[in-house]
Design an enzyme around this catalytic site. Structure first.
Site, PDB file in Angstrom:
ATOM      1  N   ASP A  55       0.859  -1.186   0.000  1.00 13.58           N
ATOM      2  CA  ASP A  55       0.000   0.000   0.000  1.00 13.58           C
ATOM      3  C   ASP A  55       0.893   1.233   0.000  1.00 13.58           C
ATOM      4  O   ASP A  55       1.924   1.269   0.686  1.00 13.58           O
ATOM      5  CB  ASP A  55      -0.887   0.000   1.255  1.00 13.58           C
ATOM      6  CG  ASP A  55      -1.692   1.280   1.342  1.00 13.58           C
ATOM      7  OD1 ASP A  55      -1.269   2.195   2.088  1.00 13.58           O
ATOM      8  OD2 ASP A  55      -2.681   1.393   0.615  1.00 13.58           O
ATOM      9  N   ILE A  56       0.516   2.209  -0.777  1.00 11.55           N
ATOM     10  CA  ILE A  56       1.269   3.472  -0.807  1.00 11.55           C
ATOM     11  C   ILE A  56       0.600   4.423   0.178  1.00 11.55           C
ATOM     12  O   ILE A  56      -0.556   4.785   0.001  1.00 11.55           O
ATOM     13  CB  ILE A  56       1.258   4.090  -2.215  1.00 11.55           C
ATOM     14  CG1 ILE A  56       1.893   3.132  -3.223  1.00 11.55           C
ATOM     15  CG2 ILE A  56       1.963   5.443  -2.220  1.00 11.55           C
ATOM     16  CD1 ILE A  56       3.359   2.831  -2.991  1.00 11.55           C
ATOM     17  N   HIS A 137       4.916  14.110 -15.787  1.00  7.31           N
ATOM     18  CA  HIS A 137       5.610  15.386 -16.058  1.00  7.31           C
ATOM     19  C   HIS A 137       5.698  16.180 -14.767  1.00  7.31           C
ATOM     20  O   HIS A 137       4.780  16.185 -13.947  1.00  7.31           O
ATOM     21  CB  HIS A 137       4.940  16.170 -17.186  1.00  7.31           C
ATOM     22  CG  HIS A 137       3.684  16.902 -16.847  1.00  7.31           C
ATOM     23  ND1 HIS A 137       3.654  18.175 -16.312  1.00  7.31           N
ATOM     24  CD2 HIS A 137       2.382  16.527 -17.004  1.00  7.31           C
ATOM     25  CE1 HIS A 137       2.403  18.564 -16.159  1.00  7.31           C
ATOM     26  NE2 HIS A 137       1.621  17.588 -16.548  1.00  7.31           N
ATOM     27  N   ASP A 149      -1.751  19.225 -11.269  1.00  7.32           N
ATOM     28  CA  ASP A 149      -1.177  19.117 -12.622  1.00  7.32           C
ATOM     29  C   ASP A 149       0.239  19.651 -12.644  1.00  7.32           C
ATOM     30  O   ASP A 149       0.470  20.835 -12.914  1.00  7.32           O
ATOM     31  CB  ASP A 149      -2.047  19.889 -13.620  1.00  7.32           C
ATOM     32  CG  ASP A 149      -1.509  19.773 -15.036  1.00  7.32           C
ATOM     33  OD1 ASP A 149      -1.822  20.646 -15.857  1.00  7.32           O
ATOM     34  OD2 ASP A 149      -0.736  18.829 -15.299  1.00  7.32           O
ATOM     35  N   GLU A 183       6.388  19.467 -20.356  1.00  7.40           N
ATOM     36  CA  GLU A 183       5.204  18.804 -20.945  1.00  7.40           C
ATOM     37  C   GLU A 183       4.207  19.859 -21.353  1.00  7.40           C
ATOM     38  O   GLU A 183       3.545  19.767 -22.373  1.00  7.40           O
ATOM     39  CB  GLU A 183       4.581  17.856 -19.922  1.00  7.40           C
ATOM     40  CG  GLU A 183       3.401  17.045 -20.449  1.00  7.40           C
ATOM     41  CD  GLU A 183       2.049  17.725 -20.274  1.00  7.40           C
ATOM     42  OE1 GLU A 183       1.996  18.768 -19.573  1.00  7.40           O
ATOM     43  OE2 GLU A 183       1.054  17.259 -20.846  1.00  7.40           O
ATOM     44  N   GLU A 184       4.083  20.880 -20.539  1.00  5.39           N
ATOM     45  CA  GLU A 184       3.069  21.911 -20.803  1.00  5.39           C
ATOM     46  C   GLU A 184       3.374  22.715 -22.068  1.00  5.39           C
ATOM     47  O   GLU A 184       2.507  23.403 -22.588  1.00  5.39           O
ATOM     48  CB  GLU A 184       2.952  22.856 -19.603  1.00  5.39           C
ATOM     49  CG  GLU A 184       2.521  22.182 -18.317  1.00  5.39           C
ATOM     50  CD  GLU A 184       1.080  21.711 -18.297  1.00  5.39           C
ATOM     51  OE1 GLU A 184       0.622  21.226 -17.254  1.00  5.39           O
ATOM     52  OE2 GLU A 184       0.393  21.829 -19.338  1.00  5.39           O
ATOM     53  N   ASP A 212      -0.721  11.675 -15.135  1.00  5.83           N
ATOM     54  CA  ASP A 212      -0.818  13.127 -15.292  1.00  5.83           C
ATOM     55  C   ASP A 212      -2.189  13.549 -14.778  1.00  5.83           C
ATOM     56  O   ASP A 212      -3.205  13.282 -15.408  1.00  5.83           O
ATOM     57  CB  ASP A 212      -0.657  13.490 -16.780  1.00  5.83           C
ATOM     58  CG  ASP A 212      -0.665  14.995 -17.003  1.00  5.83           C
ATOM     59  OD1 ASP A 212      -0.476  15.411 -18.160  1.00  5.83           O
ATOM     60  OD2 ASP A 212      -0.874  15.749 -16.040  1.00  5.83           O
ATOM     61  N   HIS A 299      -4.720  24.492 -14.557  1.00  7.45           N
ATOM     62  CA  HIS A 299      -3.855  25.542 -15.151  1.00  7.45           C
ATOM     63  C   HIS A 299      -4.101  26.905 -14.520  1.00  7.45           C
ATOM     64  O   HIS A 299      -3.906  27.943 -15.173  1.00  7.45           O
ATOM     65  CB  HIS A 299      -4.039  25.600 -16.673  1.00  7.45           C
ATOM     66  CG  HIS A 299      -3.364  24.467 -17.380  1.00  7.45           C
ATOM     67  ND1 HIS A 299      -3.292  24.351 -18.742  1.00  7.45           N
ATOM     68  CD2 HIS A 299      -2.726  23.378 -16.895  1.00  7.45           C
ATOM     69  CE1 HIS A 299      -2.638  23.251 -19.075  1.00  7.45           C
ATOM     70  NE2 HIS A 299      -2.293  22.637 -17.962  1.00  7.45           N
ATOM     71  N   ASP A 318      -2.032   3.770  -5.265  1.00 15.81           N
ATOM     72  CA  ASP A 318      -2.020   2.319  -5.034  1.00 15.81           C
ATOM     73  C   ASP A 318      -2.142   1.561  -6.355  1.00 15.81           C
ATOM     74  O   ASP A 318      -1.496   0.524  -6.557  1.00 15.81           O
ATOM     75  CB  ASP A 318      -3.153   1.916  -4.089  1.00 15.81           C
ATOM     76  CG  ASP A 318      -2.923   2.421  -2.671  1.00 15.81           C
ATOM     77  OD1 ASP A 318      -3.903   2.636  -1.943  1.00 15.81           O
ATOM     78  OD2 ASP A 318      -1.747   2.632  -2.292  1.00 15.81           O
TER      79      ASP A 318
END
Ligand code: DTR
Ligand code: CA
Ligand code: ZN
Ligand code: ZN
Length: 452
Positions: A55-56, A137, A149, A183-184, A212, A299, A318
């Site tokens: 588990d994370i 990203h 994001d 990436e943006e 993402d 954004h 997870d």
């Protein structure tokens, strides 16, 4: 959109449609020899047995988000390409990964007049000719700190990498984690990375998993519609925790997996939504607020640590770890069991009309079909309650997979049904038969799959 108008008028006809259907099923249903008396309920496939991922702890993921927030606040309010906040984000990740035993590489590139950086972290060991990658990203837009994001994806990938280290996990495949720059600005960093791989190095990458925006405040649970094994791994995980998913049909070109897909590498990923509005059907399925964007701060400067849904972040973190473990322990990313046959030709379904079929001609098998024949159904159709779906065996026996249900206004039928077909010969032509039994909404059979 006329669809809403038709849906309103549909409610008035829904009752008649159901009555009509009852007559149809009573009178016209084929005299199937083996049709089960009660519908075969769709079975939510259990999570694959290889799911030994830990588990994370979402608290760990959120701690990284707090760090990204502090970095942005100390550097002009963002972590954008070419700005000091981006390089500080790279340094934060690199220090964690170096301390955890990774071999890290900072790959430099220039775009838009500024230097950008990709961070690559290799976990020592595993088959160097079979590399499984997971990435996100790291850059934000210049108008805000980019916590959802894409701090969310970056932090979850980091925490999965740290979990590998904590577990001392030694998978069959070689694990590589990556954080992309710019990436943006148009997937610049990931395109640079893939573009600078030799053909041999590219051929060694068995799959790339992209994350993402995976913590959106009004979340949906979307799975990229790309490599079927990766897609199934994610869908089965969410089915195993009772969370319905939808296929993200607009991911192409929208994030870094595209750079890998364009190079012919199998890809997949998860997404909780950006500026698109959550529908009422989706709110019924996932909770949250209908008529509101999945992420109202997409954004924007308000994409801060308060712009995160912890449950969505936890579940996706997870699922990320589960996929890394499940796809790295086996030798290939082939379907985990059985022989699969698939017809992906689209078959249009006439509105309120006759039944249509997608067929599979099976040869070369011996004996009968199994008692747990897996029937993969993928139908793209608004208001799926219109649809009746049957599996037709080579001898004409009909197995009801799905009944019409006038009130089921959700879209698409994407299920794997389990059918006891042990009384049927395996060889022959099997059909997926679909009929639209109510007016207005339309669609098509996207694919029909059998796994023996
Ligand atoms: N382009 C991404 C956000 C995004 C929009 N649609 C999708 C679909 C799948 C993944 C990501 C996205 C960004 O702004 O970073
Ligand atoms: Ca968790
Ligand atoms: Zn973005
Ligand atoms: Zn993004």
């Amino acid at each position: 959109m006329t669809i809403h108008a038709s849906r309103i008028s549909r409610r008035r006809t829904a009752a008649s449609a159901v009555l009509a259907l009852a007559a149809l099923v009573g009178g016209a249903a084929p005299t199937a020899l083996a049709a089960p008396s009660t519908p075969v309920a769709p079975s939510a496939p259990a999570a694959p047995s290889a799911a030994t991922a830990p588990d994370i702890p979402v608290a760990n993921v959120k701690a990284h988000l707090t760090q990204f927030q502090s970095i942005a606040s100390a550097n002009g309010g963002n972590r954008a390409h070419g700005r000091p906040g981006y390089r500080a984000s790279v340094d934060y990740l690199k220090a964690k990964l170096d301390a955890a035993g990774y071999t890290t590489t900072v790959q430099q590139f220039t775009t838009n007049g500024s230097v950008g950086y990709n961070l690559i972290a290799d976990w020592p060991g595993g088959d160097a000719d079979q590399v499984l990658m997971a990435g996100a990203h790291l850059d934000s837009v210049s108008s805000g700190p980019g916590i959802n994001d894409n701090g969310s994806g970056s932090a979850a990938v980091l925490e999965a990498a740290l979990a590998v280290s904590r577990a001392g996990y030694q998978p069959d495949k070689h694990l590589r984690f990556a954080w992309w720059g710019a990436e943006e600005l148009g997937l610049v960093g990931s395109r640079y990375y893939v573009g600078n791989l030799s053909a041999t190095e590219r051929s060694k990458i068995s799959g790339y998993l992209n994350f993402d925006m995976i913590g959106s405040p009004n979340p949906g649970y979307f799975v990229y519609d790309d490599d079927p094994v990766i897609e199934k791994t994610f869908k089965d995980y969410f089915a195993g925790i009772g969370v319905p998913t939808e296929i993200e049909t607009e991911a192409d070109g929208r994030s870094d997996h595209t750079s890998f897909k364009n190079a012919g590498i199998p890809v997949g990923g998860l997404f909780t939504g950006a500026g698109r509005t959550k529908t009422s059907a989706q709110a019924q399925k996932w909770g949250g607020t209908a008529g509101q964007a999945f992420d109202r701060c997409y954004h924007s400067s308000c994409d801060t640590t308060s712009n995160i849904n912890d449950t969505a972040l936890d579940r996706n973190s997870d699922a990320l770890a589960h996929a890394v473990w499940a796809l790295s322990s086996g030798g290939t990313t082939e379907p985990p069991t059985g022989d699969t046959y698939e017809n992906t030709n689209d078959v249009a379904i006439p509105d309120n009309g006759g039944a249509v079929s997608s067929s599979l001609s099976i040869t070369g098998r011996t004996g009968n079909a199994p008692s747990n024949l897996q029937v993969g159904v993928d139908i793209v159709h608004t208001w799926r309650g219109d649809l009746v779906v049957d599996l037709i065996a080579p001898d004409g026996s009909a197995y009801r997979l799905k009944n019409a249900s006038g009130s089921d206004s959700a879209d698409n039928v994407r299920e794997t049904y389990t059918v006891d077909a042990s009384s049927e010969t395996a060889n022959g032509t099997w059909q997926l038969r679909v009929q639209d039994t109510a007016r207005y909404d339309t669609g098509y059979i996207n694919s029909f799959k059998l796994t023996f």
